[in-house]
Design a protein around this motif. Structure first.
Motif, PDB file in Angstrom:
ATOM      1  N   ILE A   1       0.757  -1.251   0.000  1.00 63.41           N
ATOM      2  CA  ILE A   1       0.182  -0.030  -0.145  1.00 63.41           C
ATOM      3  C   ILE A   1       0.842   1.428  -0.028  1.00 63.41           C
ATOM      4  O   ILE A   1       0.526   2.150  -0.782  1.00 63.41           O
ATOM      5  CB  ILE A   1      -1.040   0.067   1.208  1.00 63.41           C
ATOM      6  N   VAL A   2       1.873   1.386   0.722  1.00 61.33           N
ATOM      7  CA  VAL A   2       2.807   2.580   1.036  1.00 61.33           C
ATOM      8  C   VAL A   2       3.863   2.480  -0.224  1.00 61.33           C
ATOM      9  O   VAL A   2       4.086   3.568  -0.985  1.00 61.33           O
ATOM     10  CB  VAL A   2       3.245   2.457   2.416  1.00 61.33           C
ATOM     11  N   ASP A   3       4.615   1.370   0.044  1.00 66.72           N
ATOM     12  CA  ASP A   3       5.865   1.363  -1.295  1.00 66.72           C
ATOM     13  C   ASP A   3       5.381   1.329  -2.771  1.00 66.72           C
ATOM     14  O   ASP A   3       5.931   1.991  -3.378  1.00 66.72           O
ATOM     15  CB  ASP A   3       6.990   0.353  -0.938  1.00 66.72           C
ATOM     16  N   ARG A   4       4.472   0.395  -2.938  1.00 66.82           N
ATOM     17  CA  ARG A   4       4.113   0.019  -4.350  1.00 66.82           C
ATOM     18  C   ARG A   4       2.684   0.891  -4.705  1.00 66.82           C
ATOM     19  O   ARG A   4       2.944   1.381  -5.875  1.00 66.82           O
ATOM     20  CB  ARG A   4       3.679  -1.353  -4.501  1.00 66.82           C
ATOM     21  N   ALA A   5       1.816   0.856  -3.884  1.00 67.60           N
ATOM     22  CA  ALA A   5       0.582   1.660  -4.440  1.00 67.60           C
ATOM     23  C   ALA A   5       0.662   3.382  -4.201  1.00 67.60           C
ATOM     24  O   ALA A   5      -0.004   4.175  -4.839  1.00 67.60           O
ATOM     25  CB  ALA A   5      -0.671   1.155  -3.850  1.00 67.60           C
ATOM     26  N   LYS A   6       1.448   3.705  -3.253  1.00 70.52           N
ATOM     27  CA  LYS A   6       1.592   4.972  -2.839  1.00 70.52           C
ATOM     28  C   LYS A   6       0.174   5.508  -2.561  1.00 70.52           C
ATOM     29  O   LYS A   6      -0.295   6.636  -3.016  1.00 70.52           O
ATOM     30  CB  LYS A   6       2.242   5.761  -3.688  1.00 70.52           C
TER      31      LYS A   6
ATOM     32  N   LYS B   1      14.753  -9.204   1.167  1.00 67.75           N
ATOM     33  CA  LYS B   1      16.005  -9.765   0.910  1.00 67.75           C
ATOM     34  C   LYS B   1      16.827  -8.299   0.156  1.00 67.75           C
ATOM     35  O   LYS B   1      18.015  -8.211   0.467  1.00 67.75           O
ATOM     36  CB  LYS B   1      15.930 -10.810  -0.024  1.00 67.75           C
ATOM     37  N   ARG B   2      16.093  -7.616  -0.774  1.00 60.94           N
ATOM     38  CA  ARG B   2      16.747  -6.732  -1.579  1.00 60.94           C
ATOM     39  C   ARG B   2      17.026  -5.409  -0.648  1.00 60.94           C
ATOM     40  O   ARG B   2      17.841  -4.536  -1.335  1.00 60.94           O
ATOM     41  CB  ARG B   2      15.874  -6.514  -2.933  1.00 60.94           C
ATOM     42  N   ASP B   3      15.944  -5.234   0.223  1.00 63.04           N
ATOM     43  CA  ASP B   3      15.821  -3.766   0.933  1.00 63.04           C
ATOM     44  C   ASP B   3      15.686  -4.166   2.345  1.00 63.04           C
ATOM     45  O   ASP B   3      14.631  -3.517   2.868  1.00 63.04           O
ATOM     46  CB  ASP B   3      15.121  -2.990   0.009  1.00 63.04           C
TER      47      ASP B   3
ATOM     48  N   ASN C   1      12.689  -2.470   4.831  1.00 60.92           N
ATOM     49  CA  ASN C   1      11.655  -3.347   5.642  1.00 60.92           C
ATOM     50  C   ASN C   1      11.849  -3.161   7.001  1.00 60.92           C
ATOM     51  O   ASN C   1      10.766  -3.064   7.691  1.00 60.92           O
ATOM     52  CB  ASN C   1      11.900  -4.820   5.209  1.00 60.92           C
ATOM     53  N   MET C   2      13.011  -2.820   7.371  1.00 63.98           N
ATOM     54  CA  MET C   2      13.200  -2.596   9.047  1.00 63.98           C
ATOM     55  C   MET C   2      12.410  -1.339   9.251  1.00 63.98           C
ATOM     56  O   MET C   2      11.664  -1.345  10.356  1.00 63.98           O
ATOM     57  CB  MET C   2      14.410  -2.464   9.345  1.00 63.98           C
ATOM     58  N   ALA C   3      12.374  -0.327   8.403  1.00 68.35           N
ATOM     59  CA  ALA C   3      11.850   0.972   8.470  1.00 68.35           C
ATOM     60  C   ALA C   3      10.307   0.771   8.649  1.00 68.35           C
ATOM     61  O   ALA C   3       9.620   1.476   9.400  1.00 68.35           O
ATOM     62  CB  ALA C   3      12.284   1.972   7.651  1.00 68.35           C
TER      63      ALA C   3
END
Length: 325
Positions: A131-136, A269-271, A275-277
């Motif tokens: 929702i946040v990273d991909r759809a904004k 894995k990539r970021d 993910n932790m944020a």
């Protein structure tokens, strides 16, 4: 220690609880006494060899856990024995002990219980990334959620509301929709009783949803995508229905719409820092009461196969957890 072991690909009923040696941490690792392990739809696919990730046999299924550290490797300084932690790992969750890389651990807030801690990583992590990273997703937008009463669905409702969106929840029974309402959904659609496209049109005043959150697939995907708003974003999260839809791509052209893939496991894995944020934000929202995982049932370790069968049969509302101890 006792653990659920998958030693051949097949239905969950083939899984057996076995006695295994106690675990010893290698460099960079800790051993966790698992107090609760979340159950997720990918677990159903993994034991059948039908998921993107295929572990080497034999293995212990289960990926998200909460527990207490029982041992740390000599080179681990950030954690110590007795710390309460959350971990997300490829396998190993459905056991009394778990090996995990220390760098992947999240400290548990002091007032959080183990069941809740084991129910937040995959479902809320997936939904937040989607929702946040991909759809904004933006404040005031309409978000339609298919399969809204499942674990990722209820998480998506709460995250959407925290961001100020209007939520249209779709599910297969009135009982499931009642859970959606309790978690903040503004509009409810029973797609076993209503024509989905007609109901979406009414719910959005003919505009269509700005974001579609789709963990279901099957026939519902095309009906929803045909209803999407101009410039909308359709999040491809999973295929709990079992069928991967074949969409006519001219629909994307006609609506100026985007099909947006969501693969949270690969994102972690990539970021890992991203993910932790995200997880830190989710834990803040949890403490503020903006999100609250709904745990509908708890299973003992020898009931893990039944938990997976219930997940496969779509009998689950929100989250279910296995209690290995």
């Amino acid at each position: 220690m006792k653990a659920v072991v998958c030693d051949a690909w097949g239905p969950p009923g083939m899984l057996k609880v076995q006695e295994l040696p106690d675990l010893v941490p290698a460099p960079g690792q800790v051993v966790i006494n698992v107090h609760a392990a979340g159950v997720n739809f990918p677990d159903v696919l993994i034991v059948q060899g039908k998921y993107q990730f295929k572990p080497e046999l034999p293995f212990v299924p289960g990926s998200e856990v909460a527990g207490v550290i029982r041992a740390v490797a000599a080179d681990v300084s950030a954690f110590r024995t007795g710390d309460r932690v959350i971990a997300f790992v490829p396998t190993g969750g459905f056991g009394q002990q778990l090996l995990a890389p220390a760098q992947s651990l999240i400290p548990m807030p002091p007032d959080m219980d183990f069941d809740t801690a084991a129910a937040i990583t995959l479902t809320y992590g997936t939904s937040y990334h989607a929702i946040v990273d991909r759809a904004k997703l933006e404040t005031g937008e309409n978000m339609l959620i298919l399969g809204a009463a499942g674990g990722v669905g209820l998480a998506a409702i709460e995250i959407g509301k925290a961001l100020g969106a209007r939520i249209i929840a779709c599910a297969s029974t009135d009982e499931k929709l009642a859970a959606c309402r309790q978690h903040g959904a503004d509009v409810l659609i029973n797609y076993n009783k209503e024509d989905l496209r007609a109901a979406i049109k009414v719910a959005t005043g003919g505009k269509g949803p700005d974001v579609i959150y789709d963990p279901v697939g099957g026939d519902y995907t095309e009906a929803a995508f045909r209803s999407i708003a101009w410039g909308g974003r359709h999040l491809v999260v999973g295929f709990a229905n079992g069928a991967i839809p074949q969409l006519p791509l001219n629909l994307a052209l006609l609506k100026g719409a985007s099909l947006v893939g969501v693969f949270w496991g690969e994102f972690t894995k990539r970021d890992p820092q991203g993910n932790m944020a995200n997880m830190r934000q989710l834990l803040r929202w949890l403490q503020e009461g903006k999100i609250r995982p709904h745990i509908s049932k708890r299973y003992q370790l020898d009931e893990a196969a039944q938990a997976l069968n219930d997940m496969a049969a779509r009998k689950v509302t929100g989250k279910i957890v296995v209690l290995p101890q």
